[in-house]
Every structure is written in structure tokens, then in C-alpha cells.
Design a protein around this motif. Sequence first.
Motif, PDB file in Angstrom:
ATOM      1  N   UNK A 284       0.826  -1.211   0.000  1.00  0.00           N
ATOM      2  CA  UNK A 284       0.000   0.000   0.000  1.00  0.00           C
ATOM      3  C   UNK A 284       0.858   1.258   0.000  1.00  0.00           C
ATOM      4  N   UNK A 285       2.045   1.162   0.618  1.00  0.00           N
ATOM      5  CA  UNK A 285       2.951   2.314   0.683  1.00  0.00           C
ATOM      6  C   UNK A 285       3.997   2.291  -0.428  1.00  0.00           C
ATOM      7  N   UNK A 286       3.919   1.299  -1.310  1.00  0.00           N
ATOM      8  CA  UNK A 286       4.889   1.209  -2.386  1.00  0.00           C
ATOM      9  C   UNK A 286       6.279   0.824  -1.935  1.00  0.00           C
ATOM     10  N   UNK A 287       6.378   0.090  -0.826  1.00  0.00           N
ATOM     11  CA  UNK A 287       7.675  -0.305  -0.284  1.00  0.00           C
ATOM     12  C   UNK A 287       8.047  -1.712  -0.741  1.00  0.00           C
ATOM     13  N   UNK A 288       9.318  -1.968  -1.029  1.00  0.00           N
ATOM     14  CA  UNK A 288       9.735  -3.328  -1.373  1.00  0.00           C
ATOM     15  C   UNK A 288       9.713  -4.225  -0.142  1.00  0.00           C
ATOM     16  N   UNK A 289       9.199  -5.449  -0.299  1.00  0.00           N
ATOM     17  CA  UNK A 289       9.137  -6.407   0.815  1.00  0.00           C
ATOM     18  C   UNK A 289       9.591  -7.781   0.313  1.00  0.00           C
ATOM     19  N   UNK A 290      10.840  -7.900  -0.124  1.00  0.00           N
ATOM     20  CA  UNK A 290      11.282  -9.157  -0.753  1.00  0.00           C
ATOM     21  C   UNK A 290      11.250 -10.359   0.176  1.00  0.00           C
ATOM     22  N   UNK A 291      11.525 -10.164   1.465  1.00  0.00           N
ATOM     23  CA  UNK A 291      11.500 -11.314   2.375  1.00  0.00           C
ATOM     24  C   UNK A 291      10.058 -11.699   2.685  1.00  0.00           C
ATOM     25  N   UNK A 292       9.205 -10.718   2.897  1.00  0.00           N
ATOM     26  CA  UNK A 292       7.785 -11.017   3.094  1.00  0.00           C
ATOM     27  C   UNK A 292       7.205 -11.739   1.888  1.00  0.00           C
ATOM     28  N   UNK A 293       7.683 -11.392   0.689  1.00  0.00           N
ATOM     29  CA  UNK A 293       7.181 -12.031  -0.527  1.00  0.00           C
ATOM     30  C   UNK A 293       7.416 -13.542  -0.500  1.00  0.00           C
ATOM     31  N   UNK A 294       8.413 -13.992   0.256  1.00  0.00           N
ATOM     32  CA  UNK A 294       8.708 -15.419   0.394  1.00  0.00           C
ATOM     33  C   UNK A 294       8.056 -16.004   1.643  1.00  0.00           C
ATOM     34  N   UNK A 295       8.215 -15.301   2.766  1.00  0.00           N
ATOM     35  CA  UNK A 295       7.751 -15.829   4.055  1.00  0.00           C
ATOM     36  C   UNK A 295       6.240 -15.988   4.097  1.00  0.00           C
ATOM     37  N   UNK A 296       5.509 -14.987   3.608  1.00  0.00           N
ATOM     38  CA  UNK A 296       4.049 -15.001   3.744  1.00  0.00           C
ATOM     39  C   UNK A 296       3.404 -16.151   2.977  1.00  0.00           C
TER      40      UNK A 296
END
Length: 307
Positions: A284-296
Motif C-alpha cells: 500500500x505504501x509502495x515499499x519493497x518487501x522481498x522477504x515477506x514475498x517469500x515468508x508469507x
Amino acid sequence: MAQIDRAEEPTTSENPTAAVVGPGAIGTTVAAALHEAGRTPMLCGRTARERLELQDAEGLVVVPGPVRTDPARIEETVDLVFLAVKSTQIDAAAPWLAALCHTGTVVCVLQNGVEQESTVAPYVPGCPVLPSVVWFPAQVQPGGSVWLRGEARLTLPDVPAARVVLEALRGTRCSVDLAVDFTSVAWRKLLQNAAAGLMVLSGRRCGMFGRADIVRLSLDYLRECLDVARAEGAVLGDEVPQEIIDSFQAYPADMGTSILADREADRPLEWSIRNGVVLRRGRAHGLPTPISDVVVPLLAAASDGPG
């Protein structure tokens, strides 16, 4: 974070009547604190039990029951409901909320996450919903008793509804702090909960944070979470990720977490409110979340399948 709805004034009383919905580890701890102070709450849950038991380093506290299992048989409402079910069980708890609440009943949500008010409020119109941060380690033992491994403490937002909880827990083993900046406190705890989700993926307890590779991964993940927390308005310093790692390393190596216990018991996981929220808010804030992209996705699959 959603703001507390102040449209309804909470019920005020020097001796508020209380109920605990969900007498698991957290609910049992709060129920024992109330009982020791002569304010034994109504106990409501899925499993009929004659009593609750809380064990700590100083001995055993027995909370007399019974644990009620049929909300249709509730004949009186209460001033304060401690909602201690998991976020995955809110729908199932809805009949209890309908039976126990009158207009102005304070619903104190003893759950993880930063979305407590928005998820519970639709079930209790006309009632103040009070989020909390739970700071104590409590674990359900074989046989159903609860082992409290530290001091019990809650943090609440500094709003009028919190005064009812303060009065109920006055002089008990469960201390209550009021936070003017509750957003920052709640997100700091969320960072801790998010990192604890890594235990599910490894199948290990706190001892795993003694590994240098896990520390590096955890710090990278926590910094990612920290960026999202700051975008949400939390005021947290750069030192917070390391402080969280230090706290995990200070725990006994066999200390677990509720989401790991749920995985071991093959129960649904609170992956969405503990880890998924970082991914959602980051996007929503346009922030990169590469680890969340895997963990979630891995946590979601561990919880919900298929397979």
C-alpha cells in the motif's frame, strides 16, 4: 492503525463485571489475575471444564469454573469482555460477544496484530473495542493447565475505555500500562511476532536464534518490517531489530511461540495478522518487501494448504 471509536462511552464501575472468552494461555492468565483479586470472571469457551489452572514459579492458581460452552444460556451481560481467542476464531466467538455485551461494554482484545479494532468492531456495535499488546509468555501444557514463564503485563492505548480495564486489573499480578503512542508500541510487538513466524518455517524454537545465518536473515526481515511500521506512523529507532534478536537469544532455547504451537498441532495459523499485514501495508505504501514475498506464502500454505 485504526483509531479507537469514542462514539460510545464505556460502562464505568468501581467493580466492573468481567468475562473471559477463550480461556487458553492468555485468557487463563488474565482470569487467574482477576480471581486472585476476588473478581472471578465468567469463563466462556469451546470446551467444558470445571476449573482453570495457572502455574508459575511461585505455585498454582486454580480458577473455579465452570467454563461455559453455550452462549444461548447466558442470562446477563457484563461490563468488560476480555476476548482472548485467536484472530482465526473471531467468527466462532461472535455468539459470545452478542450474548455478553450491552451498549457500552468494553471489549478488550487480547490478540496479536495491529488490526484488532477493525476486525472485532463489526461484531460489537455500540461497544468500545480496546486493542492491547500482551507482553507475557504463557504456554498451555499437556492436560490443559497454563505455565506462565514471566511477569504478566498489558499495554493499552490511553483512551477512556482503558480505565475499565485498569479498574478490573487493579492490584493484580497483571500490570497495565497506558501508551499515548500506542501505534508505536503495537508495531514494535508486531515486529517481534513477525520474526517469531520464522520458527514455523524452521520447526525450531528460540534456540535457533543462536545461529549466525538465522540472525542475519532475521535482521534483514525485521528491517523490512521496520520500514513498513514507520510508513504506518510508528516511531521506532534503528536499534529495534537488534533489540528483538537480543530478546529471542535471552529466552530459554526451548521457548516457543503461539504460532509454532499451532503449526505443531496442525491448527490454522495467524499468518495474516502477524506477517501478511507487513506485506499488505508495504504494498500500500509502495515499499519493497522481498522477504515477506517469500515468508508469507510459505506460512499461508503451512496454515491453509492444500496438500
